[in-house]
Design an enzyme around this catalytic site. Structure first.
Site, PDB file in Angstrom:
ATOM      1  N   ASP A   1      17.820 -44.191 -17.913  1.00  0.00           N
ATOM      2  CA  ASP A   1      18.423 -45.518 -17.785  1.00  0.00           C
ATOM      3  C   ASP A   1      19.394 -45.480 -16.600  1.00  0.00           C
ATOM      4  O   ASP A   1      19.005 -45.714 -15.470  1.00  0.00           O
ATOM      5  CB  ASP A   1      19.116 -45.833 -19.123  1.00  0.00           C
ATOM      6  CG  ASP A   1      19.702 -47.223 -19.184  1.00  0.00           C
ATOM      7  OD1 ASP A   1      19.343 -48.055 -18.337  1.00  0.00           O
ATOM      8  OD2 ASP A   1      20.523 -47.488 -20.083  1.00  0.00           O
TER       9      ASP A   1
ATOM     10  N   PHE B   1      16.688 -52.892 -24.382  1.00  0.00           N
ATOM     11  CA  PHE B   1      16.947 -51.744 -25.249  1.00  0.00           C
ATOM     12  C   PHE B   1      15.721 -51.514 -26.115  1.00  0.00           C
ATOM     13  O   PHE B   1      15.265 -52.409 -26.830  1.00  0.00           O
ATOM     14  CB  PHE B   1      18.191 -51.957 -26.111  1.00  0.00           C
ATOM     15  CG  PHE B   1      18.643 -50.669 -26.746  1.00  0.00           C
ATOM     16  CD1 PHE B   1      19.403 -49.757 -26.028  1.00  0.00           C
ATOM     17  CD2 PHE B   1      18.277 -50.343 -28.040  1.00  0.00           C
ATOM     18  CE1 PHE B   1      19.787 -48.547 -26.583  1.00  0.00           C
ATOM     19  CE2 PHE B   1      18.666 -49.133 -28.616  1.00  0.00           C
ATOM     20  CZ  PHE B   1      19.425 -48.247 -27.878  1.00  0.00           C
ATOM     21  N   VAL B   2      15.169 -50.309 -26.044  1.00  0.00           N
ATOM     22  CA  VAL B   2      13.930 -50.024 -26.771  1.00  0.00           C
ATOM     23  C   VAL B   2      14.166 -48.953 -27.832  1.00  0.00           C
ATOM     24  O   VAL B   2      15.045 -48.105 -27.699  1.00  0.00           O
ATOM     25  CB  VAL B   2      12.796 -49.585 -25.816  1.00  0.00           C
ATOM     26  CG1 VAL B   2      12.325 -50.757 -24.967  1.00  0.00           C
ATOM     27  CG2 VAL B   2      13.225 -48.428 -24.922  1.00  0.00           C
TER      28      VAL B   2
ATOM     29  N   ASP C   1      16.137 -44.135 -30.758  1.00  0.00           N
ATOM     30  CA  ASP C   1      16.845 -44.703 -31.905  1.00  0.00           C
ATOM     31  C   ASP C   1      17.846 -45.781 -31.524  1.00  0.00           C
ATOM     32  O   ASP C   1      18.243 -45.908 -30.375  1.00  0.00           O
ATOM     33  CB  ASP C   1      17.625 -43.598 -32.621  1.00  0.00           C
ATOM     34  CG  ASP C   1      18.868 -43.179 -31.840  1.00  0.00           C
ATOM     35  OD1 ASP C   1      18.742 -42.927 -30.625  1.00  0.00           O
ATOM     36  OD2 ASP C   1      19.960 -43.137 -32.429  1.00  0.00           O
TER      37      ASP C   1
ATOM     38  N   ARG D   1      13.506 -44.100 -35.157  1.00  0.00           N
ATOM     39  CA  ARG D   1      12.866 -43.002 -34.429  1.00  0.00           C
ATOM     40  C   ARG D   1      11.422 -42.784 -34.879  1.00  0.00           C
ATOM     41  O   ARG D   1      10.596 -42.270 -34.133  1.00  0.00           O
ATOM     42  CB  ARG D   1      13.628 -41.690 -34.651  1.00  0.00           C
ATOM     43  CG  ARG D   1      14.984 -41.611 -33.987  1.00  0.00           C
ATOM     44  CD  ARG D   1      15.473 -40.165 -33.981  1.00  0.00           C
ATOM     45  NE  ARG D   1      16.902 -40.047 -33.759  1.00  0.00           N
ATOM     46  CZ  ARG D   1      17.491 -40.033 -32.562  1.00  0.00           C
ATOM     47  NH1 ARG D   1      16.763 -40.150 -31.474  1.00  0.00           N
ATOM     48  NH2 ARG D   1      18.795 -39.914 -32.449  1.00  0.00           N
TER      49      ARG D   1
HETATM   50  P1  IMP Z   1      21.104 -42.484 -19.179  1.00  0.00           P
HETATM   51  O1  IMP Z   1      22.059 -41.313 -19.109  1.00  0.00           O
HETATM   52  O2  IMP Z   1      21.843 -43.799 -19.077  1.00  0.00           O
HETATM   53  O3  IMP Z   1      19.970 -42.394 -18.186  1.00  0.00           O
HETATM   54  O4  IMP Z   1      20.504 -42.538 -20.616  1.00  0.00           O
HETATM   55  C1  IMP Z   1      19.761 -41.526 -21.123  1.00  0.00           C
HETATM   56  C2  IMP Z   1      19.826 -41.487 -22.619  1.00  0.00           C
HETATM   57  O5  IMP Z   1      20.319 -42.699 -23.176  1.00  0.00           O
HETATM   58  C3  IMP Z   1      18.432 -41.322 -23.175  1.00  0.00           C
HETATM   59  O6  IMP Z   1      18.123 -39.973 -23.342  1.00  0.00           O
HETATM   60  C4  IMP Z   1      18.492 -42.055 -24.487  1.00  0.00           C
HETATM   61  O7  IMP Z   1      18.923 -41.178 -25.497  1.00  0.00           O
HETATM   62  C5  IMP Z   1      19.549 -43.101 -24.280  1.00  0.00           C
HETATM   63  N1  IMP Z   1      18.942 -44.427 -23.986  1.00  0.00           N
HETATM   64  C6  IMP Z   1      18.906 -45.077 -22.806  1.00  0.00           C
HETATM   65  N2  IMP Z   1      18.275 -46.266 -22.916  1.00  0.00           N
HETATM   66  C7  IMP Z   1      17.888 -46.340 -24.208  1.00  0.00           C
HETATM   67  C8  IMP Z   1      17.145 -47.338 -24.944  1.00  0.00           C
HETATM   68  O8  IMP Z   1      16.698 -48.396 -24.440  1.00  0.00           O
HETATM   69  N3  IMP Z   1      16.925 -47.054 -26.255  1.00  0.00           N
HETATM   70  C9  IMP Z   1      17.373 -45.908 -26.868  1.00  0.00           C
HETATM   71  N4  IMP Z   1      18.051 -44.957 -26.204  1.00  0.00           N
HETATM   72  C10 IMP Z   1      18.311 -45.176 -24.898  1.00  0.00           C
END
Ligand code: IMP
Length: 174
Positions: free
Chosen positions: A102, A151-152, A158, A164
């Site tokens: 993300d 948000f998925v 989860d 999950r």
């Molecule tokens: P980042 O550090 O923002 O890239 O996010 C990475 C982590 O955030 C992922 O490994 C997920 O655990 C969580 N995450 C990010 N977007 C989502 C989503 O849409 N649904 C659920 N978990 C998310």
């Protein structure tokens, strides 16, 4: 209490077809070499299990426990390692296997941390990519699906530990 709205974004059969393609590509890129697959828990557990079977050949399985969200739908920006690898990765071909990228903060941190352990190669594989939301420039080597900025949940992902176990990816609308 109103029920959460969950709309299927990627059905189970499309996930499985794409994961077989990713596995074949990862194996092809490494030839017959042993690959250490590093699953990032908890979110990647289901993807990891299907992907390592699709990669085939000599695969070692390692896991990293990471907490980056504190139960909500926004990244805290703070990456915390809750469980480290059980084995050294020096001199090994490694692939980090993540559920979703993300902001990129988690993957960027993990790549920098693991690169310091001198693996022979270090690639990244994510099932889902939300490219519109990056805070650090990171491009995974292997991407299952690029998805819009929603948000998925499901297939390992989860919302506060729920959903999950869904076999597909769904968009969550509060
Ligand atoms: P980042 O550090 O923002 O890239 O996010 C990475 C982590 O955030 C992922 O490994 C997920 O655990 C969580 N995450 C990010 N977007 C989502 C989503 O849409 N649904 C659920 N978990 C998310």
């Amino acid at each position: 209490m109103p029920r959460d709205q969950l709309d299927v974004l990627i059905p189970e059969d499309r996930l499985q077809v794409r994961i077989r393609e990713l596995g074949a590509q990862i194996r092809k890129d490494h030839g017959d070499a042993p690959i250490t697959c590093i699953g990032v828990l908890k979110g990647s557990f289901m993807f990891f299990a299907d992907l390592v079977r699709a990669i085939g050949g000599d695969v070692r399985c390692e896991f990293l426990g990471v907490a980056s969200y504190s139960g909500g739908t926004r990244s805290s920006g703070v990456v915390r390692i809750t469980d480290d690898l059980r084995a050294p990765i020096e001199g090994r071909h490694c692939v980090i296997i993540e559920d979703i990228v993300d902001t990129g903060l988690t993957m960027d941190y993990l790549v920098r941390m693991l690169a310091m352990r001198a693996p022979r190669s270090l690639r990244t594989c994510v099932l889902l990519d939300k490219p519109n939301h990056r805070e650090v420039a990171i491009t995974p080597d292997y991407v299952g699906f690029s998805i819009p900025d929603a948000f998925v949940v499901g297939y390992g992902l989860d919302l506060a530990e729920r959903y999950r176990n869904l076999p597909h990816i769904a968009v969550y609308t509060p």
